[in-house]
Write a protein that holds these residues in place. Structure first.
Motif, PDB file in Angstrom:
ATOM      1  N   TRP A 222       4.548   9.212  20.204  1.00 39.01           N
ATOM      2  CA  TRP A 222       5.800   8.468  20.368  1.00 39.01           C
ATOM      3  C   TRP A 222       6.514   8.244  19.039  1.00 39.01           C
ATOM      4  O   TRP A 222       7.732   8.342  18.978  1.00 39.01           O
ATOM      5  CB  TRP A 222       5.517   7.122  21.041  1.00 39.01           C
ATOM      6  N   LEU A 223       5.780   7.881  18.000  1.00 39.57           N
ATOM      7  CA  LEU A 223       6.406   7.565  16.718  1.00 39.57           C
ATOM      8  C   LEU A 223       6.331   8.725  15.728  1.00 39.57           C
ATOM      9  O   LEU A 223       7.248   8.913  14.919  1.00 39.57           O
ATOM     10  CB  LEU A 223       5.752   6.330  16.104  1.00 39.57           C
ATOM     11  N   GLY A 224       5.252   9.477  15.756  1.00 41.38           N
ATOM     12  CA  GLY A 224       5.089  10.533  14.768  1.00 41.38           C
ATOM     13  C   GLY A 224       4.823   9.942  13.403  1.00 41.38           C
ATOM     14  O   GLY A 224       3.945   9.098  13.212  1.00 41.38           O
ATOM     15  N   THR A 225       5.627  10.334  12.430  1.00 36.22           N
ATOM     16  CA  THR A 225       5.513   9.809  11.067  1.00 36.22           C
ATOM     17  C   THR A 225       6.566   8.729  10.842  1.00 36.22           C
ATOM     18  O   THR A 225       7.749   8.929  11.140  1.00 36.22           O
ATOM     19  CB  THR A 225       5.710  10.935  10.040  1.00 36.22           C
ATOM     20  N   VAL A 226       6.119   7.584  10.325  1.00 37.92           N
ATOM     21  CA  VAL A 226       7.008   6.448  10.067  1.00 37.92           C
ATOM     22  C   VAL A 226       7.486   6.507   8.622  1.00 37.92           C
ATOM     23  O   VAL A 226       6.715   6.834   7.715  1.00 37.92           O
ATOM     24  CB  VAL A 226       6.276   5.120  10.335  1.00 37.92           C
ATOM     25  N   LYS A 227       8.768   6.192   8.425  1.00 39.55           N
ATOM     26  CA  LYS A 227       9.316   6.123   7.074  1.00 39.55           C
ATOM     27  C   LYS A 227       9.984   4.773   6.874  1.00 39.55           C
ATOM     28  O   LYS A 227      10.725   4.302   7.740  1.00 39.55           O
ATOM     29  CB  LYS A 227      10.336   7.239   6.823  1.00 39.55           C
ATOM     30  N   VAL A 228       9.709   4.149   5.726  1.00 38.45           N
ATOM     31  CA  VAL A 228      10.319   2.872   5.364  1.00 38.45           C
ATOM     32  C   VAL A 228      10.999   3.038   4.018  1.00 38.45           C
ATOM     33  O   VAL A 228      10.398   3.547   3.054  1.00 38.45           O
ATOM     34  CB  VAL A 228       9.267   1.742   5.284  1.00 38.45           C
ATOM     35  N   GLU A 229      12.267   2.626   3.950  1.00 38.88           N
ATOM     36  CA  GLU A 229      13.035   2.651   2.700  1.00 38.88           C
ATOM     37  C   GLU A 229      13.437   1.232   2.344  1.00 38.88           C
ATOM     38  O   GLU A 229      13.892   0.467   3.214  1.00 38.88           O
ATOM     39  CB  GLU A 229      14.279   3.529   2.841  1.00 38.88           C
ATOM     40  N   ALA A 230      13.266   0.858   1.077  1.00 39.73           N
ATOM     41  CA  ALA A 230      13.620  -0.483   0.615  1.00 39.73           C
ATOM     42  C   ALA A 230      14.359  -0.384  -0.708  1.00 39.73           C
ATOM     43  O   ALA A 230      13.959   0.371  -1.599  1.00 39.73           O
ATOM     44  CB  ALA A 230      12.374  -1.346   0.457  1.00 39.73           C
ATOM     45  N   ASP A 231      15.448  -1.127  -0.793  1.00 41.16           N
ATOM     46  CA  ASP A 231      16.259  -1.164  -2.022  1.00 41.16           C
ATOM     47  C   ASP A 231      16.310  -2.614  -2.492  1.00 41.16           C
ATOM     48  O   ASP A 231      16.938  -3.461  -1.853  1.00 41.16           O
ATOM     49  CB  ASP A 231      17.658  -0.625  -1.729  1.00 41.16           C
ATOM     50  N   GLY A 232      15.610  -2.930  -3.602  1.00 46.22           N
ATOM     51  CA  GLY A 232      15.545  -4.291  -4.094  1.00 46.22           C
ATOM     52  C   GLY A 232      16.884  -4.811  -4.577  1.00 46.22           C
ATOM     53  O   GLY A 232      17.685  -4.075  -5.151  1.00 46.22           O
ATOM     54  N   ARG A 233      17.114  -6.093  -4.346  1.00 46.23           N
ATOM     55  CA  ARG A 233      18.363  -6.712  -4.773  1.00 46.23           C
ATOM     56  C   ARG A 233      18.126  -7.746  -5.882  1.00 46.23           C
ATOM     57  O   ARG A 233      18.977  -8.589  -6.134  1.00 46.23           O
ATOM     58  CB  ARG A 233      19.044  -7.364  -3.568  1.00 46.23           C
ATOM     59  N   THR A 234      16.967  -7.699  -6.514  1.00 47.69           N
ATOM     60  CA  THR A 234      16.694  -8.566  -7.662  1.00 47.69           C
ATOM     61  C   THR A 234      16.387  -7.685  -8.879  1.00 47.69           C
ATOM     62  O   THR A 234      16.276  -6.465  -8.775  1.00 47.69           O
ATOM     63  CB  THR A 234      15.482  -9.480  -7.371  1.00 47.69           C
ATOM     64  N   ASP A 235      16.260  -8.335 -10.016  1.00 46.15           N
ATOM     65  CA  ASP A 235      15.970  -7.580 -11.242  1.00 46.15           C
ATOM     66  C   ASP A 235      14.543  -7.043 -11.255  1.00 46.15           C
ATOM     67  O   ASP A 235      14.235  -6.081 -11.954  1.00 46.15           O
ATOM     68  CB  ASP A 235      16.191  -8.467 -12.473  1.00 46.15           C
ATOM     69  N   ALA A 236      13.685  -7.660 -10.472  1.00 46.83           N
ATOM     70  CA  ALA A 236      12.288  -7.211 -10.432  1.00 46.83           C
ATOM     71  C   ALA A 236      12.182  -5.943  -9.596  1.00 46.83           C
ATOM     72  O   ALA A 236      13.019  -5.648  -8.731  1.00 46.83           O
ATOM     73  CB  ALA A 236      11.410  -8.307  -9.844  1.00 46.83           C
ATOM     74  N   GLY A 237      11.128  -5.187  -9.823  1.00 44.59           N
ATOM     75  CA  GLY A 237      10.876  -4.033  -8.992  1.00 44.59           C
ATOM     76  C   GLY A 237      10.452  -4.446  -7.592  1.00 44.59           C
ATOM     77  O   GLY A 237       9.964  -5.556  -7.362  1.00 44.59           O
ATOM     78  N   VAL A 238      10.622  -3.535  -6.612  1.00 46.37           N
ATOM     79  CA  VAL A 238      10.325  -3.859  -5.225  1.00 46.37           C
ATOM     80  C   VAL A 238       9.026  -3.185  -4.818  1.00 46.37           C
ATOM     81  O   VAL A 238       8.692  -2.090  -5.279  1.00 46.37           O
ATOM     82  CB  VAL A 238      11.484  -3.413  -4.294  1.00 46.37           C
ATOM     83  N   PHE A 239       8.272  -3.865  -3.966  1.00 37.48           N
ATOM     84  CA  PHE A 239       7.046  -3.308  -3.406  1.00 37.48           C
ATOM     85  C   PHE A 239       7.168  -3.332  -1.886  1.00 37.48           C
ATOM     86  O   PHE A 239       7.592  -4.342  -1.292  1.00 37.48           O
ATOM     87  CB  PHE A 239       5.823  -4.128  -3.832  1.00 37.48           C
ATOM     88  N   ILE A 240       6.805  -2.228  -1.234  1.00 40.94           N
ATOM     89  CA  ILE A 240       6.713  -2.185   0.221  1.00 40.94           C
ATOM     90  C   ILE A 240       5.357  -1.597   0.587  1.00 40.94           C
ATOM     91  O   ILE A 240       4.859  -0.667  -0.057  1.00 40.94           O
ATOM     92  CB  ILE A 240       7.845  -1.340   0.852  1.00 40.94           C
ATOM     93  N   GLY A 241       4.738  -2.168   1.626  1.00 40.07           N
ATOM     94  CA  GLY A 241       3.435  -1.681   2.041  1.00 40.07           C
ATOM     95  C   GLY A 241       3.177  -1.983   3.497  1.00 40.07           C
ATOM     96  O   GLY A 241       3.711  -2.938   4.081  1.00 40.07           O
ATOM     97  N   ILE A 242       2.365  -1.140   4.114  1.00 38.17           N
ATOM     98  CA  ILE A 242       1.934  -1.325   5.498  1.00 38.17           C
ATOM     99  C   ILE A 242       0.422  -1.495   5.484  1.00 38.17           C
ATOM    100  O   ILE A 242      -0.305  -0.704   4.867  1.00 38.17           O
ATOM    101  CB  ILE A 242       2.331  -0.132   6.384  1.00 38.17           C
ATOM    102  N   ALA A 243      -0.052  -2.546   6.179  1.00 37.24           N
ATOM    103  CA  ALA A 243      -1.488  -2.809   6.256  1.00 37.24           C
ATOM    104  C   ALA A 243      -1.797  -3.426   7.608  1.00 37.24           C
ATOM    105  O   ALA A 243      -0.903  -3.887   8.328  1.00 37.24           O
ATOM    106  CB  ALA A 243      -1.927  -3.734   5.129  1.00 37.24           C
TER     107      ALA A 243
END
Length: 505
Positions: A357-378
């Motif tokens: 049904w889903l196949g391969t999932v893709k997540v895109e994130a664009d941070g809006r602060t000066d710090a770097g962004v982290f995204i993770g699935i667990a």
């Protein structure tokens, strides 16, 4: 047939009930149920007839008889209910004309129809009549708004329903249906049925802009259909002879019709009603046409849905083949913003449901602060263990009201370790600018986590989620195949039902 080839007649009952009209909406429910299927068949068969007219210039006779029967059935039900209220005789469940019923509809079968007119009659040439009969049937719309609750109430009605209501009120109090209203209502219904026959491609004669009132249709002439002409109705002339008679003038001649005029002998049973000719449209044949037409309608819908799904699937995927959502704000005054728990259930050993049904999932994130962004699935249990006691927000409704996501905030402290130092993630990405992760969907309970890469606060990022969703291809192909099979089956059923031999031409 003289005059216009659509004849609509009706006779007003002289002993109408004062109160029965109050419950005719209930009594007619079986007819409404059957007519819903009959009109579905009418639409499908009209499309078939349209193609036949374009190719051959003729309306297939079996389809013509069926569609006329649907109009006739609808007219009888309308005349019994609130399109006329002119009779208390319950309408028969039949496509055939019933001489004993007070409402009749006949349409002359056209020997030839114009191919060019078939292209423009229904949607273009009939527009002036549509505007007129819309007023008859109901286009007036009244909307009232309550000042206290701002609740809107709408009412839509037409001239026919208004006149019939007036006649019903008069009938309730006086026991008589006003004859002028009856004549006018019949004229309005006659106009509507003429336009229906023209729009249904049953005639090329343009409907007259004329209100032919009265129970007997004056627009087709008095001597039409099954009525004999004056010459045929007149008795044959008595032949003259020049030979003198040899009978005595005082002996009376015995009339040849004395026994006929005297009627049956005493004691004989009264003659029964005239035998009704066998119906060309029995219940089995009607059901077969309805089943074939509904199946054709459903199959064409499957073909259209499959084709549109296929085109949309190809058109809305990104360059890598993912179907992506729009950006959603993942924000939190704390140290993390998470998705709700997402459960993916497994299938059988032969069918992997999440992957299918889903196949391969893709997540895109664009941070809006000066710090770097982290995204993770667990797994959700691991996320709860890592963020236990940590100030964070859960995005419960990504769209929310007014396109603003609804979040639930949990107060707490800072995480003990930065997110990238954890080994709980099945997929993750971190850094400056837009980050992207991909993950092959698997069964279980999962949570998406968005944080600053150093575990600081606050968190703000625009996140979009997508997947390859390979099942869409299977659905589109399945719909196309099922639609094609359904069209073939429906065509076979319709041909078998419509080609049955019947009397008359």
């Amino acid at each position: 047939m003289n005059g216009y080839p659509v004849r609509v007649d009706a006779t007003l009952d002289s002993d109408l009930s004062r109160w029965l009209w109050l419950v005719k909406w209930l009594l007619a429910i079986p007819h409404y149920f059957v007519l819903a299927f009959l009109w579905a068949a009418f639409v499908v068969l009209s499309v078939v007839a349209w193609v036949a007219i374009l190719v051959t210039g003729r309306y297939p006779r079996a389809i013509f008889d069926f569609n006329v029967g649907v109009l006739r059935w609808s007219w009888r039900v309308a005349y019994y209910t609130y399109g006329g209220l002119g009779t208390d005789h319950y309408p028969p469940f039949s496509l055939e004309d019933r001489p004993d019923y007070p409402a009749h509809l006949e349409i002359e079968y056209p020997a030839h129809l114009s191919r060019g007119l078939a292209l423009v009659k229904s949607w273009l040439l009939a527009i002036p009549h549509y505007l007129v009969i819309a007023f008859f049937l109901g286009t007036g719309l009244y909307v009232a708004t309550s000042g206290d609750t701002d609740a809107s109430r709408a009412w839509s009605g037409g001239l026919i329903s208004l006149l019939v209501f007036v006649a019903a009120v008069v009938l309730l109090f006086t026991g008589a249906y006003p004859r002028p209203i009856f004549d006018l209502v019949l004229g309005l219904n006659r106009w509507v049925l003429r336009v229906a026959a023209y729009a249904g491609l049953m005639t090329d004669d343009y409907p007259p802009f004329r209100l032919d009132m009265g129970g007997t249709d004056p627009g087709t002439g008095v001597l039409t259909l099954s009525q004999p002409t004056a010459a045929a109705a007149a008795p044959p002339p008595v032949p003259q002879t020049t030979e003198p008679t040899t009978e005595p003038t005082t002996q009376p001649a015995t009339p040849p019709t004395t026994q006929t005029e005297a009627g049956p002998p005493p004691g004989a049973p009264p003659p029964g009603p005239p035998a009704r000719p066998p119906s060309r449209w029995g219940a089995g044949r009607i059901i077969a046409v309805i089943v074939g037409a509904v199946l054709a309608f459903t199959s064409l819908g499957m073909l259209a849905a499959g084709g549109l799904l296929r085109l949309a699937d190809d058109g809305i995927r990104d360059s890598q083949g993912y179907l992506m959502s729009s950006d959603v704000e993942f924000t939190s005054p704390g140290y993390a913003a998470t998705s709700p728990d997402v459960e993916l259930r497994g299938g059988t050993p032969a069918v992997d449901v999440p992957e299918r049904w889903l196949g391969t999932v893709k997540v895109e994130a664009d941070g809006r602060t000066d710090a770097g962004v982290f995204i993770g699935i667990a797994r959700t249990s691991d996320v709860e263990s890592y963020l236990s006691g940590v100030a964070r927000s859960t995005v419960r409704d990504p769209l929310g009201s007014d396109q603003n996501p609804r979040t639930d905030y949990t107060d707490g402290g800072a995480p003990k370790q930065a997110p990238q130092d954890q080994d709980i993630w099945v997929a993750s990405a971190d850094g400056q600018g837009q980050q992207t992760l991909t993950w092959k969907a698997d069964e279980g309970n999962w949570t998406l986590v968005v944080m600053n890469d150093q575990g600081t606060r606050p968190v703000a990022a625009d996140v979009s989620v997508g997947a390859t969703i390979p099942i869409l291809d299977d659905i589109a192909v399945g719909l196309l195949i099922a639609g094609l099979v359904g069209v073939v089956i429906s065509a076979a059923v319709l041909i078998a039902a419509l080609s049955r031999p019947h009397s008359g031409t």
